[in-house]
Design a protein around this motif. Structure first.
Motif, PDB file in Angstrom:
ATOM      1  N   ASN A   1      -1.404  -6.525  20.014  1.00 46.52           N
ATOM      2  CA  ASN A   1      -0.912  -6.577  18.636  1.00 46.52           C
ATOM      3  C   ASN A   1      -1.877  -5.871  17.672  1.00 46.52           C
ATOM      4  O   ASN A   1      -2.143  -6.349  16.582  1.00 46.52           O
ATOM      5  CB  ASN A   1      -0.652  -8.018  18.214  1.00 46.52           C
ATOM      6  N   ALA A   2      -2.368  -4.718  18.078  1.00 44.99           N
ATOM      7  CA  ALA A   2      -3.382  -3.978  17.323  1.00 44.99           C
ATOM      8  C   ALA A   2      -2.926  -3.660  15.903  1.00 44.99           C
ATOM      9  O   ALA A   2      -3.692  -3.831  14.950  1.00 44.99           O
ATOM     10  CB  ALA A   2      -3.750  -2.688  18.052  1.00 44.99           C
ATOM     11  N   GLU A   3      -1.704  -3.210  15.742  1.00 45.70           N
ATOM     12  CA  GLU A   3      -1.223  -2.833  14.415  1.00 45.70           C
ATOM     13  C   GLU A   3      -1.203  -4.045  13.479  1.00 45.70           C
ATOM     14  O   GLU A   3      -1.644  -3.964  12.330  1.00 45.70           O
ATOM     15  CB  GLU A   3       0.172  -2.221  14.518  1.00 45.70           C
ATOM     16  N   TYR A   4      -0.715  -5.155  13.972  1.00 40.86           N
ATOM     17  CA  TYR A   4      -0.667  -6.379  13.171  1.00 40.86           C
ATOM     18  C   TYR A   4      -2.077  -6.829  12.791  1.00 40.86           C
ATOM     19  O   TYR A   4      -2.338  -7.162  11.631  1.00 40.86           O
ATOM     20  CB  TYR A   4       0.057  -7.494  13.937  1.00 40.86           C
ATOM     21  N   LEU A   5      -2.989  -6.849  13.763  1.00 35.82           N
ATOM     22  CA  LEU A   5      -4.356  -7.282  13.490  1.00 35.82           C
ATOM     23  C   LEU A   5      -5.053  -6.354  12.493  1.00 35.82           C
ATOM     24  O   LEU A   5      -5.754  -6.815  11.598  1.00 35.82           O
ATOM     25  CB  LEU A   5      -5.160  -7.363  14.789  1.00 35.82           C
ATOM     26  N   ALA A   6      -4.851  -5.064  12.642  1.00 34.82           N
ATOM     27  CA  ALA A   6      -5.455  -4.103  11.714  1.00 34.82           C
ATOM     28  C   ALA A   6      -4.909  -4.314  10.302  1.00 34.82           C
ATOM     29  O   ALA A   6      -5.664  -4.270   9.320  1.00 34.82           O
ATOM     30  CB  ALA A   6      -5.197  -2.681  12.185  1.00 34.82           C
ATOM     31  N   GLU A   7      -3.624  -4.564  10.191  1.00 34.74           N
ATOM     32  CA  GLU A   7      -3.023  -4.810   8.881  1.00 34.74           C
ATOM     33  C   GLU A   7      -3.604  -6.080   8.251  1.00 34.74           C
ATOM     34  O   GLU A   7      -3.947  -6.100   7.061  1.00 34.74           O
ATOM     35  CB  GLU A   7      -1.512  -4.938   9.000  1.00 34.74           C
ATOM     36  N   GLN A   8      -3.727  -7.134   9.036  1.00 28.44           N
ATOM     37  CA  GLN A   8      -4.282  -8.384   8.523  1.00 28.44           C
ATOM     38  C   GLN A   8      -5.744  -8.212   8.098  1.00 28.44           C
ATOM     39  O   GLN A   8      -6.159  -8.734   7.065  1.00 28.44           O
ATOM     40  CB  GLN A   8      -4.147  -9.503   9.566  1.00 28.44           C
ATOM     41  N   CYS A   9      -6.513  -7.482   8.891  1.00 30.23           N
ATOM     42  CA  CYS A   9      -7.912  -7.206   8.519  1.00 30.23           C
ATOM     43  C   CYS A   9      -7.969  -6.400   7.223  1.00 30.23           C
ATOM     44  O   CYS A   9      -8.826  -6.640   6.368  1.00 30.23           O
ATOM     45  CB  CYS A   9      -8.632  -6.450   9.637  1.00 30.23           C
ATOM     46  N   GLY A  10      -7.054  -5.455   7.074  1.00 33.29           N
ATOM     47  CA  GLY A  10      -6.998  -4.648   5.855  1.00 33.29           C
ATOM     48  C   GLY A  10      -6.714  -5.492   4.630  1.00 33.29           C
ATOM     49  O   GLY A  10      -7.351  -5.330   3.580  1.00 33.29           O
ATOM     50  N   TRP A  11      -5.763  -6.398   4.752  1.00 40.01           N
ATOM     51  CA  TRP A  11      -5.437  -7.291   3.633  1.00 40.01           C
ATOM     52  C   TRP A  11      -6.623  -8.189   3.301  1.00 40.01           C
ATOM     53  O   TRP A  11      -6.949  -8.400   2.139  1.00 40.01           O
ATOM     54  CB  TRP A  11      -4.209  -8.144   3.939  1.00 40.01           C
ATOM     55  N   LEU A  12      -7.275  -8.729   4.312  1.00 43.36           N
ATOM     56  CA  LEU A  12      -8.427  -9.598   4.102  1.00 43.36           C
ATOM     57  C   LEU A  12      -9.562  -8.838   3.429  1.00 43.36           C
ATOM     58  O   LEU A  12     -10.152  -9.301   2.440  1.00 43.36           O
ATOM     59  CB  LEU A  12      -8.897 -10.191   5.431  1.00 43.36           C
ATOM     60  N   MET A  13      -9.867  -7.652   3.932  1.00 47.50           N
ATOM     61  CA  MET A  13     -10.926  -6.837   3.355  1.00 47.50           C
ATOM     62  C   MET A  13     -10.606  -6.507   1.894  1.00 47.50           C
ATOM     63  O   MET A  13     -11.453  -6.664   1.022  1.00 47.50           O
ATOM     64  CB  MET A  13     -11.107  -5.550   4.162  1.00 47.50           C
ATOM     65  N   ALA A  14      -9.377  -6.097   1.626  1.00 44.47           N
ATOM     66  CA  ALA A  14      -8.988  -5.744   0.265  1.00 44.47           C
ATOM     67  C   ALA A  14      -9.093  -6.945  -0.673  1.00 44.47           C
ATOM     68  O   ALA A  14      -9.583  -6.824  -1.805  1.00 44.47           O
ATOM     69  CB  ALA A  14      -7.572  -5.182   0.253  1.00 44.47           C
ATOM     70  N   THR A  15      -8.678  -8.103  -0.206  1.00 41.60           N
ATOM     71  CA  THR A  15      -8.740  -9.314  -1.022  1.00 41.60           C
ATOM     72  C   THR A  15     -10.175  -9.652  -1.392  1.00 41.60           C
ATOM     73  O   THR A  15     -10.478  -9.955  -2.551  1.00 41.60           O
ATOM     74  CB  THR A  15      -8.091 -10.494  -0.261  1.00 41.60           C
ATOM     75  N   GLU A  16     -11.070  -9.580  -0.420  1.00 38.85           N
ATOM     76  CA  GLU A  16     -12.473  -9.906  -0.689  1.00 38.85           C
ATOM     77  C   GLU A  16     -13.146  -8.862  -1.582  1.00 38.85           C
ATOM     78  O   GLU A  16     -13.925  -9.213  -2.465  1.00 38.85           O
ATOM     79  CB  GLU A  16     -13.247 -10.068   0.622  1.00 38.85           C
ATOM     80  N   VAL A  17     -12.848  -7.595  -1.362  1.00 41.38           N
ATOM     81  CA  VAL A  17     -13.422  -6.521  -2.176  1.00 41.38           C
ATOM     82  C   VAL A  17     -12.959  -6.664  -3.632  1.00 41.38           C
ATOM     83  O   VAL A  17     -13.770  -6.628  -4.560  1.00 41.38           O
ATOM     84  CB  VAL A  17     -13.051  -5.140  -1.588  1.00 41.38           C
ATOM     85  N   LEU A  18     -11.676  -6.874  -3.825  1.00 45.16           N
ATOM     86  CA  LEU A  18     -11.137  -7.018  -5.186  1.00 45.16           C
ATOM     87  C   LEU A  18     -11.652  -8.286  -5.860  1.00 45.16           C
ATOM     88  O   LEU A  18     -11.897  -8.293  -7.068  1.00 45.16           O
ATOM     89  CB  LEU A  18      -9.607  -7.026  -5.142  1.00 45.16           C
ATOM     90  N   ALA A  19     -11.851  -9.359  -5.105  1.00 49.78           N
ATOM     91  CA  ALA A  19     -12.286 -10.636  -5.669  1.00 49.78           C
ATOM     92  C   ALA A  19     -13.664 -10.561  -6.315  1.00 49.78           C
ATOM     93  O   ALA A  19     -13.976 -11.338  -7.214  1.00 49.78           O
ATOM     94  CB  ALA A  19     -12.267 -11.730  -4.600  1.00 49.78           C
ATOM     95  N   VAL A  20     -14.504  -9.640  -5.842  1.00 46.87           N
ATOM     96  CA  VAL A  20     -15.845  -9.517  -6.431  1.00 46.87           C
ATOM     97  C   VAL A  20     -15.920  -8.397  -7.474  1.00 46.87           C
ATOM     98  O   VAL A  20     -16.997  -8.092  -7.993  1.00 46.87           O
ATOM     99  CB  VAL A  20     -16.948  -9.351  -5.363  1.00 46.87           C
TER     100      VAL A  20
END
Length: 113
Positions: A89-108
């Motif tokens: 499920n590489a595509e799904y995992l990469a998408e989830q990591c992308g969302w997580l990274m973006a959320t944390e980057v934007l939060a700071v």
């Protein structure tokens, strides 16, 4: 030429010299590195002080995951994207990591990785 340079600073807060540099019209953005980071709260404060000086600057960080992850303490450790490539499920995992990274980057207060 205006607004074409991406610059960095040396520490975890803005010095008078940094403020002078960031006021230059040639500066379009600032990238933060590990040396600029103590905690999520400190990064938020640093970004706020930069925004108070120059709200138009692009604020960036290298946050791809694996060994290239500048935001570490107080942030989710992301795997290297290559590690996901061979999973079913590489595509799904990469998408989830992308969302997580973006959320944390934007939060700071950062704009992009």
């Amino acid at each position: 030429m205006q607004g074409s340079l991406m610059v960095d600073i040396a520490g975890t807060w803005l010095t008078a010299e940094d403020r002078q540099l960031l006021r230059q019209p040639e500066v379009a953005g600032l990238i933060i590195f590990a040396r600029n980071i103590d905690s999520p709260r400190q990064v938020r404060a640093l970004c706020a002080s930069i925004r108070a000086l120059r709200p138009d600057l692009i604020l960036a960080v290298d946050q791809e995951g694996g060994r290239v992850q500048r935001l570490r303490q107080g942030f989710v450790r992301l795997p290297a994207m290559r590690a996901l490539a061979d999973t079913a499920n590489a595509e799904y995992l990469a998408e989830q990591c992308g969302w997580l990274m973006a959320t944390e980057v934007l939060a700071v207060g950062l704009d992009l990785s």
